[in-house]
Every structure is written in C-alpha cells, then in structure tokens.
Write a protein that holds these residues in place. Structure first.
Motif, PDB file in Angstrom:
ATOM      1  N   ALA A 250      29.951  26.934  33.058  1.00 22.09           N
ATOM      2  CA  ALA A 250      31.254  27.301  33.623  1.00 22.09           C
ATOM      3  C   ALA A 250      31.413  26.842  35.064  1.00 22.09           C
ATOM      4  CB  ALA A 250      31.448  28.815  33.543  1.00 22.09           C
ATOM      5  N   LYS A 251      30.321  26.296  35.643  1.00 21.58           N
ATOM      6  CA  LYS A 251      30.337  25.829  37.040  1.00 21.58           C
ATOM      7  C   LYS A 251      30.818  26.927  37.992  1.00 21.58           C
ATOM      8  CE  LYS A 251      29.729  21.327  35.806  1.00 21.58           C
ATOM      9  NZ  LYS A 251      28.945  21.700  34.629  1.00 21.58           N
ATOM     10  N   LEU A 252      30.337  28.144  37.766  1.00 17.43           N
ATOM     11  CA  LEU A 252      30.738  29.245  38.638  1.00 17.43           C
ATOM     12  C   LEU A 252      29.539  29.713  39.462  1.00 17.43           C
ATOM     13  CD1 LEU A 252      32.956  31.459  36.299  1.00 17.43           C
ATOM     14  CD2 LEU A 252      33.715  29.919  38.101  1.00 17.43           C
ATOM     15  N   ASN A 253      29.830  30.196  40.680  1.00 14.14           N
ATOM     16  CA  ASN A 253      28.773  30.690  41.553  1.00 14.14           C
ATOM     17  C   ASN A 253      28.297  32.064  41.057  1.00 14.14           C
ATOM     18  OD1 ASN A 253      27.370  31.967  43.586  1.00 14.14           O
ATOM     19  ND2 ASN A 253      28.519  30.956  45.219  1.00 14.14           N
ATOM     20  N   PRO A 254      27.026  32.169  40.630  1.00 14.15           N
ATOM     21  CA  PRO A 254      26.559  33.431  40.042  1.00 14.15           C
ATOM     22  C   PRO A 254      26.525  34.595  41.032  1.00 14.15           C
ATOM     23  CG  PRO A 254      24.774  31.822  40.176  1.00 14.15           C
ATOM     24  CD  PRO A 254      26.015  31.116  40.578  1.00 14.15           C
ATOM     25  N   LEU A 255      26.370  34.286  42.332  1.00 14.94           N
ATOM     26  CA  LEU A 255      26.319  35.381  43.300  1.00 14.94           C
ATOM     27  C   LEU A 255      27.672  36.083  43.393  1.00 14.94           C
ATOM     28  CD1 LEU A 255      24.150  33.799  46.135  1.00 14.94           C
ATOM     29  CD2 LEU A 255      23.479  35.416  44.344  1.00 14.94           C
ATOM     30  N   ILE A 256      28.744  35.270  43.392  1.00 16.74           N
ATOM     31  CA  ILE A 256      30.085  35.867  43.419  1.00 16.74           C
ATOM     32  C   ILE A 256      30.304  36.645  42.128  1.00 16.74           C
ATOM     33  CG2 ILE A 256      32.558  35.371  43.520  1.00 16.74           C
ATOM     34  CD1 ILE A 256      31.955  32.931  45.175  1.00 16.74           C
ATOM     35  N   ILE A 289      37.423  38.721  38.680  1.00 18.19           N
ATOM     36  CA  ILE A 289      36.887  37.364  38.486  1.00 18.19           C
ATOM     37  C   ILE A 289      38.007  36.338  38.279  1.00 18.19           C
ATOM     38  CG2 ILE A 289      35.453  35.938  36.929  1.00 18.19           C
ATOM     39  CD1 ILE A 289      33.611  38.307  36.607  1.00 18.19           C
ATOM     40  N   GLY A 290      39.119  36.794  37.689  1.00 20.14           N
ATOM     41  CA  GLY A 290      40.253  35.880  37.539  1.00 20.14           C
ATOM     42  C   GLY A 290      40.356  35.204  36.181  1.00 20.14           C
ATOM     43  N   VAL A 291      39.626  35.748  35.172  1.00 17.29           N
ATOM     44  CA  VAL A 291      39.778  35.202  33.818  1.00 17.29           C
ATOM     45  C   VAL A 291      41.142  35.631  33.288  1.00 17.29           C
ATOM     46  CG1 VAL A 291      38.924  35.347  31.439  1.00 17.29           C
ATOM     47  CG2 VAL A 291      37.301  35.218  33.325  1.00 17.29           C
ATOM     48  N   HIS A 292      41.864  34.675  32.698  1.00 17.97           N
ATOM     49  CA  HIS A 292      43.206  35.004  32.225  1.00 17.97           C
ATOM     50  C   HIS A 292      43.163  36.015  31.093  1.00 17.97           C
ATOM     51  CE1 HIS A 292      47.275  34.421  30.587  1.00 17.97           C
ATOM     52  NE2 HIS A 292      47.554  34.178  31.856  1.00 17.97           N
ATOM     53  N   ASN A 293      44.174  36.899  31.086  1.00 17.80           N
ATOM     54  CA  ASN A 293      44.239  37.942  30.059  1.00 17.80           C
ATOM     55  C   ASN A 293      44.156  37.398  28.637  1.00 17.80           C
ATOM     56  OD1 ASN A 293      46.649  39.229  28.229  1.00 17.80           O
ATOM     57  ND2 ASN A 293      45.295  40.795  29.008  1.00 17.80           N
ATOM     58  N   SER A 294      44.708  36.197  28.422  1.00 11.37           N
ATOM     59  CA  SER A 294      44.718  35.666  27.054  1.00 11.37           C
ATOM     60  C   SER A 294      43.306  35.455  26.520  1.00 11.37           C
ATOM     61  CB  SER A 294      45.503  34.356  27.003  1.00 11.37           C
ATOM     62  OG  SER A 294      44.949  33.454  27.929  1.00 11.37           O
ATOM     63  N   ILE A 295      42.327  35.244  27.401  1.00  5.31           N
ATOM     64  CA  ILE A 295      40.941  35.093  26.958  1.00  5.31           C
ATOM     65  C   ILE A 295      40.231  36.450  27.007  1.00  5.31           C
ATOM     66  CG2 ILE A 295      38.722  33.926  27.397  1.00  5.31           C
ATOM     67  CD1 ILE A 295      40.835  31.870  26.826  1.00  5.31           C
ATOM     68  N   ALA A 296      40.319  37.122  28.177  1.00  6.98           N
ATOM     69  CA  ALA A 296      39.537  38.349  28.382  1.00  6.98           C
ATOM     70  C   ALA A 296      39.914  39.451  27.401  1.00  6.98           C
ATOM     71  CB  ALA A 296      39.718  38.837  29.816  1.00  6.98           C
ATOM     72  N   SER A 297      41.202  39.561  27.075  1.00  6.15           N
ATOM     73  CA  SER A 297      41.642  40.659  26.216  1.00  6.15           C
ATOM     74  C   SER A 297      40.968  40.573  24.852  1.00  6.15           C
ATOM     75  CB  SER A 297      43.151  40.619  26.033  1.00  6.15           C
ATOM     76  OG  SER A 297      43.498  39.464  25.304  1.00  6.15           O
ATOM     77  N   ASP A 411      41.400  31.687  37.250  1.00  9.00           N
ATOM     78  CA  ASP A 411      42.106  31.488  38.504  1.00  9.00           C
ATOM     79  C   ASP A 411      41.061  31.480  39.625  1.00  9.00           C
ATOM     80  OD1 ASP A 411      43.569  31.680  40.806  1.00  9.00           O
ATOM     81  OD2 ASP A 411      45.079  33.020  39.930  1.00  9.00           O
ATOM     82  N   MET A 412      40.756  30.281  40.157  1.00  6.91           N
ATOM     83  CA  MET A 412      39.670  30.169  41.140  1.00  6.91           C
ATOM     84  C   MET A 412      40.032  30.841  42.469  1.00  6.91           C
ATOM     85  SD  MET A 412      37.180  29.057  39.575  1.00  6.91           S
ATOM     86  CE  MET A 412      35.939  28.844  40.844  1.00  6.91           C
ATOM     87  N   ASP A 413      41.337  30.991  42.745  1.00  8.30           N
ATOM     88  CA  ASP A 413      41.719  31.696  43.980  1.00  8.30           C
ATOM     89  C   ASP A 413      41.277  33.153  43.886  1.00  8.30           C
ATOM     90  OD1 ASP A 413      42.770  29.484  45.050  1.00  8.30           O
ATOM     91  OD2 ASP A 413      44.844  29.888  44.403  1.00  8.30           O
ATOM     92  N   VAL A 414      41.482  33.729  42.693  1.00  8.26           N
ATOM     93  CA  VAL A 414      41.048  35.117  42.479  1.00  8.26           C
ATOM     94  C   VAL A 414      39.526  35.180  42.544  1.00  8.26           C
ATOM     95  CG1 VAL A 414      40.974  37.020  40.809  1.00  8.26           C
ATOM     96  CG2 VAL A 414      43.076  35.687  41.076  1.00  8.26           C
ATOM     97  N   PHE A 415      38.861  34.235  41.873  1.00  5.98           N
ATOM     98  CA  PHE A 415      37.390  34.246  41.837  1.00  5.98           C
ATOM     99  C   PHE A 415      36.805  34.185  43.244  1.00  5.98           C
ATOM    100  CE2 PHE A 415      33.179  32.306  41.437  1.00  5.98           C
ATOM    101  CZ  PHE A 415      32.611  33.126  40.474  1.00  5.98           C
ATOM    102  N   ASN A 416      37.386  33.320  44.078  1.00  6.24           N
ATOM    103  CA  ASN A 416      36.820  33.129  45.413  1.00  6.24           C
ATOM    104  C   ASN A 416      37.285  34.154  46.445  1.00  6.24           C
ATOM    105  OD1 ASN A 416      35.165  30.884  44.867  1.00  6.24           O
ATOM    106  ND2 ASN A 416      36.986  29.576  44.792  1.00  6.24           N
TER     107      ASN A 416
END
Ligand code: ASP
Length: 432
Positions: A250-256, A289-297, A411-416
């Motif tokens: 997912a190329k996401l920073n695990p610490l965040i 984290i910013g995952v869109h509801n369409s996936i997370a739900s 949404d990377m703005d939310v993630f960061n």
C-alpha cells in the motif's frame, strides 16, 4: 491555547490505572468479600458490561447504514466483486502467514518440552461442538434477515445488506432517494459513536480493573513458556509482517498507521472482541486513516468476522505446546493440516471473547491431539485473548488499507494529517 487531551490518551491513562488497580486488588484484596462483591463484582462488572453493551449496540445499525453507503458509493457491481475478492484473499493470506510464523517459532523454541509443565490427567475441559464447516458456508445466506439483524450475525447481515444495496442501485430514482437517507443516517450513527467514545475512559477503566483483579499476573508464571511464545509471535506479526505488507503493497508509512489505529487496538484489547470494536475500527480506518467509506464499510466488518490473525497464532503455538506436553510427534502432514484448519477456523470464529479456544478443539480433533489438553491453557487465555484481538483488528485495518490503496481510495491528506478524525470532547447541544 492549551490543546485538549484526545480521547485516546485519556483511554490509555484509564487503561493503565485500571490495570494497576486490578492487579493490586488481586494481590491484596482477593479475600475481601466487600471488595469482591461490591467493587469487582459490583461497580466494575456493571459499568464494564454496560460499556460493552453500548459498543455492541452500535454495531448492527452502523454496519447496515455504512455498508449501504459503501455499496452505493462504489456503484459498480464489478468493482464490488473485485474489492470483495481482494479482501477475502488478503485476509486468508495474512492468516496463513500468521499461523506459519507461529508454528515455525513454536517448533524452534519448543514450549512445553522437557516436562516443566505437568500433565493434568483430567483438566475438566470439555470441548463444545465446533460448528461443522459446511454450516459455516450455508449460514452465510440468512433464511430470515430480521433474525440475522436481531442476533448480530455479521456475515448474514453483510450478505443481505449488499444484496439490498445492489437492488437500490438498480432501482433508479427510488434507490437514489433511499441512498441519500442512508447517508444521513450513517452520519448520525457516527456521531453516536463519538457519544459512546466519550464514556470510554470510564468503561475501559472498569473492564481492565475487573479483568486484572480476577486474573492476576501470577497465573502466567507456570505457563510462561507458552505465554511468551504466543506474545512474541503476536508482536512479530503486528509490527513486522503486517507493517511490511502495508509498506510493500500500500506504500503507506507504518508509523503513521500505528498511531492512527491505536484507539481501535486499545478497544480490542480491553473488550477482547473484534465485533464490539467494529465501530471504533471503522472510525479509525475511515476518519483517521482516510480510507474511503466505500471500501472500509465492507472490509472492516467482513474482517472482524473472517480475519483472525492473532487467533490463528494462538492456535498454532497451542498445538505445538500441547503436542510437546503430551509427547506427541507431529509430522509435516499434520502441520499442513493445522495451517489449513486454522485458516478455515478463523472464518468460522465470530469476533467475540474466548471463541478461538472453541475452534481450537476443531483443529485438535483433526490432527489427533487430546482435546482436554486445552484445559491447560485455559487459565492464561483471557489475557492472550485481549492481545490477540488487538492483532486481529490490526490485520483488518491493514487489509482495508491495502485494498483501498489498490483502488486509489485513500485520502492521503487525511492520512498525513495527525489531527484528522481525532475525537476530543463531545459538545452536547444546549438550547439558549
Ligand atoms: N476474541 C477474539 C476476537 O474477537 C476471537 C478469539 O480469538 O477468541 O477477535
């Protein structure tokens, strides 16, 4: 202006105080009738159970509205199938990795070897019947959806709601109007989550104080070999394997990620139930984290039901441990059976406290280990259940992120943004 303390920090403090107070009561007041009846069995039990009930109360309506929004948000049945298949395969993959890790470490370290754990001939543990595997699949389809909702049967609810939402998509204007309603209801339900979260420090404090005043850390000592191997594997999986998947897939920073998922991990730890934690996991995965509801739900409630990495780890170590204690040699075939059975068992294990042990009986039966051996590990299971449930929901959140990243739905703005989705204090409405 002084920054308000976040709810997560408050809960963390409450958790620590509960743990210390509970352990102190266990050491110094286990003989006091007053403390046991009125404090542990009274206040702690009542408030803790009320809090768990409040969490469970949120699950069915939240999953329903959120999933309707999710399916309508995706709007495309082909993509829905793709997301579902990806999530399912990833859930199976992470569970298989977890159990393989557990078996490898347990075989290397060999807990229970050398006779340091006495065999108790009759531990009094009688295995409840694990549901036959065929039933697990048959029961995905509810014969009566109202029953499914009333009993909180998560897979049945997911099945019915997805079908219903697809029908909404096919119904044009009427469906659109209904979807608008579901969206508003979902928004309000999320607010109910924040209301319940406001009471979380007290609830978590009571749950921790009750558990530790009853369990006491002294129970662990005779089982230290088994206990520490399970804990080590859980930590390697949560901070190693899952984070590695997060970075590579997912190329996401695990610490965040770890920081943002903390509130859900704390809830899972104190309730020992992935199901009861669904509202908090959903809040963390979507709003923090910013995952869109369409996936997370879809992925979060689905994962809470079918993905049990931590439980599989306990089952792997427990199998090797009991085999060692009873001096039974397991061959490669049996290890492969254990991997397959644990993955299947994790689908059939509902995310509620202690159920992993019942499914372990199924694994034992399959490889010919004595089921009464489970009685040996019963004493330390509650504490391990708490830790493994936190790992279970970390797996759910990780897979949600990987699936979302693949669909470009994070949404990377939310993630960061470190403050995104932080719940501070709820402001109740007042009439002026
Ligand atoms: N308590 C676990 C969960 O809810 C299941 C188990 O391992 O017993 O995720």
């Amino acid at each position: 202006m002084k920054k308000k303390m976040s709810i997560t920090t408050k809960i963390l403090i409450a958790m620590g105080i509960g743990l210390i107070l509970g352990s102190t009561l266990n050491s110094f007041a286990s003989g006091s009738d007053f403390v046991q009846t009125y404090i542990v069995g009274g206040i702690f039990h009542v408030v803790g159970s009320m809090f768990i009930n409040a969490l469970k109360m949120l699950v069915v309506p939240l999953v329903t509205f959120s999933l309707i929004c999710g399916v309508c948000g995706i709007g495309d049945v082909g993509m829905l199938g793709r997301v579902g298949l990806k999530a399912f395969l990833l859930y199976m993959l992470t569970t298989a990795m977890a159990i393989t890790l557990a078996l490898t470490v347990a075989i290397m370290i060999g807990p229970g070897k050398g006779g340091e754990t006495p065999i108790i001939e009759n531990t009094g543990f009688v295995a409840k019947d694990a549901p036959p595997l065929t039933d697990i699949f048959i029961n995905i389809v509810p014969s009566n959806p109202i029953n499914a909702f009333a009993n909180g049967e998560m897979l049945q609810i997911i099945f019915f709601v997805i079908l219903f939402a697809i029908a909404m998509l096919m119904s044009g204007e009427t469906g659109k109007k209904l979807a608008g309603g579901a969206e508003r209801l979902n928004e309000v339900m999320m607010k109910v989550v924040t209301l319940v979260m406001d009471f979380a420090p007290i609830g978590v404090f009571c749950l921790m104080a009750k558990t530790f005043s009853e369990q006491g850390l002294s129970l662990i000592l005779p089982m230290i070999g088994y206990f520490s191997v399970v804990i080590v594997c859980l930590l390697i999986h949560a901070f190693g394997t899952l984070n590695l998947l997060l970075v590579t897939m997912a190329k996401l920073n695990p610490l965040i990620f770890l920081k943002k998922i903390r509130s859900a991990q704390i809830f899972a730890f104190s309730t020992a139930s992935s199901n009861a934690t669904i509202p908090i996991t959903l809040q963390a995965v979507e709003k923090r984290i910013g995952v869109h509801n369409s996936i997370a739900s879809f992925t979060v409630p689905f994962g809470a039901t079918i993905n049990m990495d931590g439980t599989a780890i306990m089952q792997g170590v427990a199998t090797v441990f009991i085999a060692n204690v009873y001096g039974i040699d397991l061959g490669l075939n049996q290890y492969l059976t254990i991997i397959g059975m644990s993955v299947l068992a994790s689908i059939g294990t509902a995310g509620v406290p202690g159920v992993g042990l019942i499914m372990l009986a199924m694994v034992f039966n399959q490889v010919g280990l004595p089921v009464e051996g489970i009685g040996l590990i019963l004493g330390v299971d509650r504490l391990l259940d708490m830790v493994r449930t936190a790992v279970n929901i970390s797996g759910d959140a990780t897979v949600s992120c990987i699936v979302a990243a693949g669909e470009n739905e994070i949404d990377m703005d939310v993630f960061n943004n470190p403050d995104a989705g932080v719940i501070t204090e709820v402001e109740l409405p007042h009439k002026n």
